[in-house]
Design a protein around this motif. Structure first.
Motif, short mmCIF file in Angstrom:
data_model
loop_
_atom_site.label_atom_id
_atom_site.label_comp_id
_atom_site.label_asym_id
_atom_site.label_seq_id
_atom_site.Cartn_x
_atom_site.Cartn_y
_atom_site.Cartn_z
N ASN A 23 -13.07 -11.63 16.64
CA ASN A 23 -12.50 -10.90 15.51
C ASN A 23 -11.40 -9.94 15.95
O ASN A 23 -11.45 -8.73 15.69
CB ASN A 23 -13.59 -10.13 14.77
N ILE A 24 -10.36 -10.47 16.63
CA ILE A 24 -9.27 -9.63 17.09
C ILE A 24 -8.54 -9.04 15.90
O ILE A 24 -8.18 -9.72 14.96
CB ILE A 24 -8.29 -10.46 17.95
N GLN A 25 -8.29 -7.73 15.94
CA GLN A 25 -7.66 -7.04 14.83
C GLN A 25 -6.53 -6.17 15.34
O GLN A 25 -6.55 -5.68 16.45
CB GLN A 25 -8.68 -6.15 14.10
N ALA A 26 -5.56 -5.95 14.47
CA ALA A 26 -4.52 -4.96 14.77
C ALA A 26 -4.96 -3.65 14.17
O ALA A 26 -5.15 -3.55 12.97
CB ALA A 26 -3.18 -5.39 14.17
N VAL A 27 -5.17 -2.63 15.01
CA VAL A 27 -5.70 -1.37 14.51
C VAL A 27 -4.94 -0.19 15.11
O VAL A 27 -4.35 -0.29 16.18
CB VAL A 27 -7.19 -1.21 14.85
N ASN A 28 -4.94 0.90 14.41
CA ASN A 28 -4.42 2.16 14.93
C ASN A 28 -5.57 3.14 14.97
O ASN A 28 -5.99 3.66 13.94
CB ASN A 28 -3.30 2.69 14.04
N ALA A 29 -6.12 3.36 16.17
CA ALA A 29 -7.27 4.25 16.29
C ALA A 29 -6.79 5.70 16.32
O ALA A 29 -5.72 6.01 16.81
CB ALA A 29 -8.04 3.92 17.55
N SER A 30 -7.59 6.57 15.78
CA SER A 30 -7.29 7.99 15.81
C SER A 30 -8.60 8.74 15.95
O SER A 30 -9.67 8.17 15.74
CB SER A 30 -6.55 8.42 14.55
N CYS A 31 -8.52 10.01 16.29
CA CYS A 31 -9.76 10.77 16.45
C CYS A 31 -9.52 12.23 16.16
O CYS A 31 -8.39 12.72 16.11
CB CYS A 31 -10.32 10.58 17.86
N VAL A 32 -10.63 12.94 15.96
CA VAL A 32 -10.60 14.37 15.72
C VAL A 32 -10.50 15.10 17.06
O VAL A 32 -11.07 14.67 18.06
CB VAL A 32 -11.87 14.81 14.97
N GLU A 33 -9.75 16.18 17.09
CA GLU A 33 -9.62 16.97 18.31
C GLU A 33 -11.00 17.43 18.77
O GLU A 33 -11.81 17.93 17.97
CB GLU A 33 -8.75 18.20 18.02
N PRO A 34 -11.33 17.25 20.06
CA PRO A 34 -12.66 17.66 20.54
C PRO A 34 -12.85 19.16 20.46
O PRO A 34 -11.88 19.93 20.43
CB PRO A 34 -12.68 17.16 21.99
#
Length: 210
Positions: free
Chosen positions: A26-37
Motif C-alpha cells: 500500500n505505497i502512498q504519497a504522504v506528507n508527514a508532520s508532527c507536533v513540537e516535542p
C-alpha cells in the motif's frame, strides 16, 4: 540456450513477485508532520527509552529486495506509509550504548526509524555519530520494538544540550554486556541469500543434465 531461458524466467518471476509485494504494501504519497516535542522532563516521562550512544550499524528493515524497491519508489516522489498491518518500512539502527536513563539495560540496542526523506517519519542517523535518543514502543506495546523519529527530542552530539543538563540529575541504569554485532544479524537478508544460492544451485544442476 535452455539455461539462459530458465534464468530469464527466474528473473521475471522475481520482478513480478517484487511488484506484487510493493502493491500489497500500500505505497502512498504522504506528507508527514508532527507536533513540537515537549521539554526534556516531559519527553523523559512520555518515552519508553532514553539513552545515549554511537551508531554502529544501519540497514533496511524488510530485506534487500524491499529495501531497494522502497528506495526506488521514494526517489520518484512516493513515500511508504510507515505502518501497515504491523509492517514497518524503514531502517534498523544499532547503537553501542554508553549511558541509559530509561528502558535500555544492555550495552547495545536496536531501534527503528522511517526512511529519512525530509519528513518527520524518520531520523537521519549516520554511522559513527553520537546521539541522545528518545524512543517509544511501536503501537504503545512494550512487547514491540523501539522506534524514534524527527518528532522526538532525539539529537546528535548532545553533550552541551539542556537535555543532558536535565538527565545528569537522574540516575543511570546499569548496563549488561551484549555485543552489538549480534544485533546486526538480519534474518531477512540471510533468507534472501539462501534463496539466491538455491536458485543458482537448481539451475546449475539443470544445466549439467542438459
Amino acid at each position: 540456450m535452455s539455461y539462459t531461458k530458465s534464468l530469464l524466467k527466474g528473473t521475471r518471476f522475481i520482478l513480478i513477485f517484487s511488484v506484487i509485494a510493493v502493491l500489497c504494501f500500500n505505497i502512498q504519497a504522504v506528507n508527514a508532520s508532527c507536533v513540537e516535542p515537549g521539554d526534556p522532563e516531559t519527553e523523559f516521562s512520555n518515552n519508553a527509552a532514553v539513552f545515549s550512544g554511537t551508531v554502529v550499524y544501519i540497514s533496511g528493515v524488510n530485506g534487500l529486495w524491499m529495501d531497494g524497491i522502497t528506495r526506488t519508489l521514494m526517489s520518484i516522489g512516493f513515500h511508504p506509509a510507515d505502518f501497515y498491518h504491523r509492517l514497518f518500512l524503514g531502517r534498523r539502527i544499532v547503537f553501542e550504548v554508553d549511558r541509559s536513563w530509561k528502558g535500555v539495560e544492555t550495552s547495545s540496542v536496536m531501534i527503528r526509524t522511517g526512511y529519512y526523506t525530509g519528513n518527520s517519519s524518520g531520523y537521519p542517523f549516520e554511522i559513527g555519530n553520537y546521539y541522545l535518543v528518545y524512543a517509544s514502543h511501536a503501537y504503545g506495546d512494550p512487547e514491540k520494538y523501539l522506534l524514534t523519529s524527527l518528532c522526538s527530542r532525539t539529537l546528535v552530539s548532545p553533550n552541551n544540550s539542556e537535555d543532558i543538563a536535565y538527565l545528569n540529575n537522574l540516575p543511570t541504569l546499569e548496563l549488561s554486556y551484549f555485543p552489538a554485532i549480534i544485533r546486526t544479524i538480519d534474518s531477512s537478508q540471510i533468507i534472501t541469500i539462501l534463496l539466491l544460492v538455491g536458485f543458482v544451485y537448481i539451475f546449475g544442476r539443470r544445466r549439467k543434465h542438459e
